[in-house]
Design a protein around this motif. Structure first.
Motif, PDB file in Angstrom:
ATOM      1  N   ASP A  37       1.402  -1.221   0.182  1.00  0.00           N
ATOM      2  CA  ASP A  37       0.028   0.522   0.115  1.00  0.00           C
ATOM      3  C   ASP A  37       1.136   1.565  -0.313  1.00  0.00           C
ATOM      4  O   ASP A  37       1.716   1.177   0.687  1.00  0.00           O
ATOM      5  CB  ASP A  37      -1.084   0.194   1.476  1.00  0.00           C
ATOM      6  N   LEU A  38       0.674   2.364  -1.141  1.00  0.00           N
ATOM      7  CA  LEU A  38       1.928   3.025  -1.088  1.00  0.00           C
ATOM      8  C   LEU A  38       1.022   4.610  -0.081  1.00  0.00           C
ATOM      9  O   LEU A  38      -0.365   4.119  -0.553  1.00  0.00           O
ATOM     10  CB  LEU A  38       1.590   3.642  -2.756  1.00  0.00           C
ATOM     11  N   SER A  39       2.221   5.327   0.247  1.00  0.00           N
ATOM     12  CA  SER A  39       1.106   6.490   0.585  1.00  0.00           C
ATOM     13  C   SER A  39       1.106   8.042  -0.288  1.00  0.00           C
ATOM     14  O   SER A  39       1.337   7.027  -1.717  1.00  0.00           O
ATOM     15  CB  SER A  39       1.900   7.502   1.913  1.00  0.00           C
ATOM     16  N   ALA A  40       0.066   8.232  -0.013  1.00  0.00           N
ATOM     17  CA  ALA A  40       0.353   9.528  -1.126  1.00  0.00           C
ATOM     18  C   ALA A  40       1.778   9.969  -1.933  1.00  0.00           C
ATOM     19  O   ALA A  40       1.420  10.588  -3.506  1.00  0.00           O
ATOM     20  CB  ALA A  40      -0.222  10.587  -0.340  1.00  0.00           C
ATOM     21  N   ASP A  41       2.174  10.484  -1.085  1.00  0.00           N
ATOM     22  CA  ASP A  41       3.767  10.544  -2.145  1.00  0.00           C
ATOM     23  C   ASP A  41       4.144   9.926  -3.105  1.00  0.00           C
ATOM     24  O   ASP A  41       4.866  10.064  -3.892  1.00  0.00           O
ATOM     25  CB  ASP A  41       4.810  11.288  -0.374  1.00  0.00           C
ATOM     26  N   GLN A  42       4.335   8.388  -1.882  1.00  0.00           N
ATOM     27  CA  GLN A  42       4.952   7.371  -2.778  1.00  0.00           C
ATOM     28  C   GLN A  42       3.866   7.358  -3.755  1.00  0.00           C
ATOM     29  O   GLN A  42       4.439   6.970  -5.633  1.00  0.00           O
ATOM     30  CB  GLN A  42       4.256   6.233  -1.863  1.00  0.00           C
ATOM     31  N   LYS A  43       2.839   7.877  -4.236  1.00  0.00           N
ATOM     32  CA  LYS A  43       1.652   7.429  -5.490  1.00  0.00           C
ATOM     33  C   LYS A  43       2.298   8.630  -6.061  1.00  0.00           C
ATOM     34  O   LYS A  43       1.886   8.076  -7.703  1.00  0.00           O
ATOM     35  CB  LYS A  43       0.522   7.645  -4.867  1.00  0.00           C
ATOM     36  N   SER A  44       2.598   9.662  -5.707  1.00  0.00           N
ATOM     37  CA  SER A  44       2.602  10.846  -6.354  1.00  0.00           C
ATOM     38  C   SER A  44       3.811  10.756  -7.423  1.00  0.00           C
ATOM     39  O   SER A  44       4.403  10.816  -8.557  1.00  0.00           O
ATOM     40  CB  SER A  44       2.496  12.001  -6.201  1.00  0.00           C
ATOM     41  N   LYS A  46       5.117   7.560  -7.781  1.00  0.00           N
ATOM     42  CA  LYS A  46       4.868   6.334  -8.664  1.00  0.00           C
ATOM     43  C   LYS A  46       4.240   7.263 -10.345  1.00  0.00           C
ATOM     44  O   LYS A  46       5.215   6.845 -11.167  1.00  0.00           O
ATOM     45  CB  LYS A  46       3.939   5.111  -8.462  1.00  0.00           C
ATOM     46  N   GLU A  47       3.555   8.255 -10.269  1.00  0.00           N
ATOM     47  CA  GLU A  47       3.236   8.698 -11.264  1.00  0.00           C
ATOM     48  C   GLU A  47       4.475   9.245 -12.131  1.00  0.00           C
ATOM     49  O   GLU A  47       4.281   9.363 -13.574  1.00  0.00           O
ATOM     50  CB  GLU A  47       2.073   9.976 -11.033  1.00  0.00           C
ATOM     51  N   ILE A  67      10.461   1.238  -1.977  1.00  0.00           N
ATOM     52  CA  ILE A  67       9.568   0.562  -2.124  1.00  0.00           C
ATOM     53  C   ILE A  67       9.211  -0.803  -2.855  1.00  0.00           C
ATOM     54  O   ILE A  67       8.386  -1.053  -2.546  1.00  0.00           O
ATOM     55  CB  ILE A  67       8.118   1.134  -3.499  1.00  0.00           C
TER      56      ILE A  67
END
Lengths: 152, 149
Positions: A37-44, A46-47, A67
């Motif tokens: 499960d990714l945090s918001a920072d990690q999700k951005s 990844k984008e 990650i």
């Protein structure tokens, strides 16, 4: 059967993902190959990874690496100091065994036979010399019969 | 037993173990491709070039998926050899198509580990891959500092 029911209380994953309940291994668990499960920072991040990688800073690249991978090769391959504990433990238990042996000698074993007495041993030695045991190169060869002593 | 030195040109794929495992040492212009006598019971011997191109093709699949990338890399790393730069190039480009920088860096770490005591293989690989690394923006583990503890 009982173990299955007991274990199902602990983990929320179904027991059927293991080959057997007791086994030290199992089939591939989904946690091993999907992203956590990714945090918001990690999700951005990844984008951002979908764009040019040259635009990523070193810290961002390391974050992306972490990650996916818990340990780098260097961390994975590093040795430990466990061997010192193992060797220390070996010495300790060997030493303890030595104490046990000494105690045994004192408190368990009876006296040695009379044939170990020094006087008896002297008589044995004299008998061997009288019999000329190994007179050429061995035992009696080392005894000086003229002067009744060991050859120098 | 194959040698892998021809002139000064040093090839990455060398025999890593001396046991009877299948040798996939590189052959260069000074050797003809297949070895004449091998102790296989039957079956055709795959040449080094065939091996390399098979793997390049595998990673070049345009719609390769993440599982296939992982499977391919794990299988490749399982072999008793260090992959040729062109195979790695193909694998790194597959990582790019999959937007997976972490795997790209991991691949570099893995081949360095595969080289084992042969410390000159990895610098050679990096040298050969430099254009690709620059083009795709992949940093080496050394540049990121994760090769140290």
């Amino acid at each position: 059967m009982l173990a299955t029911r007991a274990l199902s209380l602990i983990g929320k994953r179904a027991i059927s993902t293991s080959v057997c309940v007791r086994g030290g291994h199992g089939v591939a668990k989904v946690e091993d190959y999907t992203l956590p499960d990714l945090s918001a920072d990690q999700k951005s991040l990844k984008e951002k990874e979908k764009g040019s990688w040259a635009a990523l800073s070193n810290e961002e690249k390391i974050a992306l690496y972490r990650i996916s991978f818990k340990q780098s090769f260097a961390e994975m391959n590093q040795g430990s100091s466990e061997w010192k504990s193992v060797v220390g433990g070996i010495f300790f238990f060997v030493g303890f065994t030595g104490l046990v042996v000494l105690w045994q000698r004192k408190y368990v074993y009876g006296p040695v036979p009379h044939t170990f007495d020094p006087e008896y041993k002297e008589k044995e030695l004299q008998r061997m010399l009288d019999m000329r045991i190994n007179p050429v190169e061995g035992f009696s060869a080392k005894w000086d019969y003229e002067n009744k002593q060991w050859k120098k | 037993m194959r040698d892998s030195h021809c002139g000064n040109m040093f090839r990455a794929v060398i025999r890593l173990s001396a046991s009877g495992a299948r040798s996939l040492a590189r052959s260069r212009p000074c050797y003809s491709a297949p070895l004449a006598s091998r102790c296989y019971s039957h079956g055709k011997v795959e040449t080094d070039e065939e091996f390399d191109s098979r793997w390049v093709t595998y990673f070049s699949k345009p719609d390769i998926d993440a599982w296939e990338l992982r499977k391919g890399m794990n299988t490749l790393i399982g072999y008793d050899l260090v992959p040729e730069p062109k195979i790695l190039d193909s694998a790194l480009r597959a990582c790019r198509r999959l937007n997976d920088l972490a795997s790209a860096i991991r691949i570099l770490e893995a081949v360095k580990d595969k080289a084992g005591p042969h410390k000159d293989i990895y610098p050679y690989l990096i040298q050969e891959l430099k254009p690709t690394l620059a083009e795709l923006g992949i940093s080496t583990p050394e540049e990121l500092g994760i090769d140290k503890l």
